[in-house]
Scaffold this motif. Sequence first.
Motif, mmCIF file in Angstrom:
data_model
loop_
_atom_site.group_PDB
_atom_site.id
_atom_site.type_symbol
_atom_site.label_atom_id
_atom_site.label_comp_id
_atom_site.label_asym_id
_atom_site.label_seq_id
_atom_site.Cartn_x
_atom_site.Cartn_y
_atom_site.Cartn_z
ATOM 1 N N UNK A 45 0.688 -1.043 0.455
ATOM 2 C CA UNK A 45 -0.001 -0.206 -0.047
ATOM 3 C C UNK A 45 1.085 0.918 -0.289
ATOM 4 N N UNK A 46 1.814 1.632 0.953
ATOM 5 C CA UNK A 46 3.221 2.351 0.888
ATOM 6 C C UNK A 46 3.635 2.688 -0.187
ATOM 7 N N UNK A 47 3.636 1.424 -1.133
ATOM 8 C CA UNK A 47 4.436 1.378 -2.272
ATOM 9 C C UNK A 47 3.880 2.030 -3.528
ATOM 10 N N UNK A 48 2.009 1.479 -3.930
ATOM 11 C CA UNK A 48 1.619 1.951 -4.122
ATOM 12 C C UNK A 48 0.907 3.492 -4.119
ATOM 13 N N UNK A 111 8.274 5.814 3.055
ATOM 14 C CA UNK A 111 9.324 6.183 2.646
ATOM 15 C C UNK A 111 10.816 6.128 3.146
ATOM 16 N N UNK A 112 10.556 6.748 4.057
ATOM 17 C CA UNK A 112 11.412 6.833 5.647
ATOM 18 C C UNK A 112 12.374 7.863 4.639
ATOM 19 N N UNK A 113 11.604 8.542 3.196
ATOM 20 C CA UNK A 113 13.050 9.298 2.687
ATOM 21 C C UNK A 113 12.536 9.230 1.672
ATOM 22 N N UNK A 114 13.468 10.180 1.106
ATOM 23 C CA UNK A 114 13.798 10.380 -1.130
ATOM 24 C C UNK A 114 14.887 10.780 -1.147
ATOM 25 N N UNK A 115 14.802 11.321 -2.443
ATOM 26 C CA UNK A 115 16.346 12.110 -2.619
ATOM 27 C C UNK A 115 15.808 12.201 -3.819
ATOM 28 N N UNK A 116 16.766 13.121 -4.648
ATOM 29 C CA UNK A 116 16.827 13.866 -6.028
ATOM 30 C C UNK A 116 18.041 14.023 -6.591
ATOM 31 N N UNK A 117 18.576 13.759 -7.930
ATOM 32 C CA UNK A 117 19.559 13.903 -8.944
ATOM 33 C C UNK A 117 19.622 14.687 -9.808
ATOM 34 N N UNK A 118 20.568 15.674 -10.261
ATOM 35 C CA UNK A 118 19.861 16.198 -11.736
ATOM 36 C C UNK A 118 20.758 15.285 -12.518
ATOM 37 N N UNK A 119 20.212 15.043 -13.695
ATOM 38 C CA UNK A 119 21.245 13.946 -15.157
ATOM 39 C C UNK A 119 20.583 14.898 -15.832
ATOM 40 N N UNK A 120 21.565 14.572 -17.305
ATOM 41 C CA UNK A 120 21.391 15.393 -18.538
ATOM 42 C C UNK A 120 20.134 14.825 -18.724
ATOM 43 N N UNK A 121 19.854 16.493 -19.330
ATOM 44 C CA UNK A 121 18.335 16.459 -19.776
ATOM 45 C C UNK A 121 17.383 16.537 -18.225
ATOM 46 N N UNK A 122 17.510 16.717 -17.673
ATOM 47 C CA UNK A 122 16.608 16.323 -16.205
ATOM 48 C C UNK A 122 16.421 16.186 -14.762
ATOM 49 N N UNK A 123 15.959 15.440 -14.427
ATOM 50 C CA UNK A 123 16.421 14.580 -12.845
ATOM 51 C C UNK A 123 15.665 13.052 -12.430
ATOM 52 N N UNK A 124 16.136 13.118 -11.640
ATOM 53 C CA UNK A 124 15.344 11.138 -10.983
ATOM 54 C C UNK A 124 15.154 11.946 -9.736
ATOM 55 N N UNK A 130 13.350 -0.732 2.612
ATOM 56 C CA UNK A 130 14.427 -2.496 2.976
ATOM 57 C C UNK A 130 12.571 -3.544 2.764
ATOM 58 N N UNK A 131 13.579 -4.289 1.995
ATOM 59 C CA UNK A 131 12.525 -5.283 1.488
ATOM 60 C C UNK A 131 12.382 -6.858 2.436
ATOM 61 N N UNK A 140 11.529 3.243 10.733
ATOM 62 C CA UNK A 140 12.789 4.839 10.241
ATOM 63 C C UNK A 140 12.926 4.583 8.977
ATOM 64 N N UNK A 141 13.941 4.809 8.923
ATOM 65 C CA UNK A 141 15.121 5.702 7.652
ATOM 66 C C UNK A 141 15.895 4.607 6.507
ATOM 67 N N UNK A 142 15.614 4.382 5.104
ATOM 68 C CA UNK A 142 16.569 3.400 4.524
ATOM 69 C C UNK A 142 17.409 4.898 3.961
ATOM 70 N N UNK A 143 18.529 4.107 3.692
ATOM 71 C CA UNK A 143 19.203 4.921 3.159
ATOM 72 C C UNK A 143 18.709 5.522 0.945
ATOM 73 N N UNK A 144 18.670 6.057 0.170
ATOM 74 C CA UNK A 144 18.338 5.763 -0.801
ATOM 75 C C UNK A 144 19.872 6.414 -1.143
ATOM 76 N N UNK A 145 20.822 4.544 -1.668
ATOM 77 C CA UNK A 145 22.254 5.040 -2.857
ATOM 78 C C UNK A 145 21.822 6.180 -4.002
#
Length: 148
Positions: A45-48, A111-124, A130-131, A140-145
Amino acid sequence: MERQYRPLRDDFHVTAAPGAVRRAREWVVDITERWGVPLSPEAVGDLRLCTSELVANALEHAGGECRVAVVWGDGVLRVEVADRSRRAPLMLAAGDELPSGRGLVLVDALAGGWHWRPQPGGKVVQFAFPVGADPVGRRGPVAVAQGR
């Protein structure tokens, strides 16, 4: 000879249309089920919800299309949404009086956190679970690589 481990990865393109967010979140859940990712019903449900929020944000604020990737490896399920906007995502405070705009607050909590990063032509923008455990926001949080 040592066996090389590679995480499972699949991705797909989403274009703004009626039902696009629903189809994206169901695709993410379907792929995790096909892979046999051990997620509790609460985590599914949280994933959805987290997937819906990131895809809706990308479609609304970044040109009406995005690419969604699901990656499972190293005990973590990661969902990445790539779009063509270079603007950083903005997480609004929960007390703001706006009628919408709290999707990243939900993703951060569930999700215990989120992250974003630039990439050529936009972002992710990405989040990770955790599985094989309780829903993430309840643990609690999970590190997002970065850079994966």
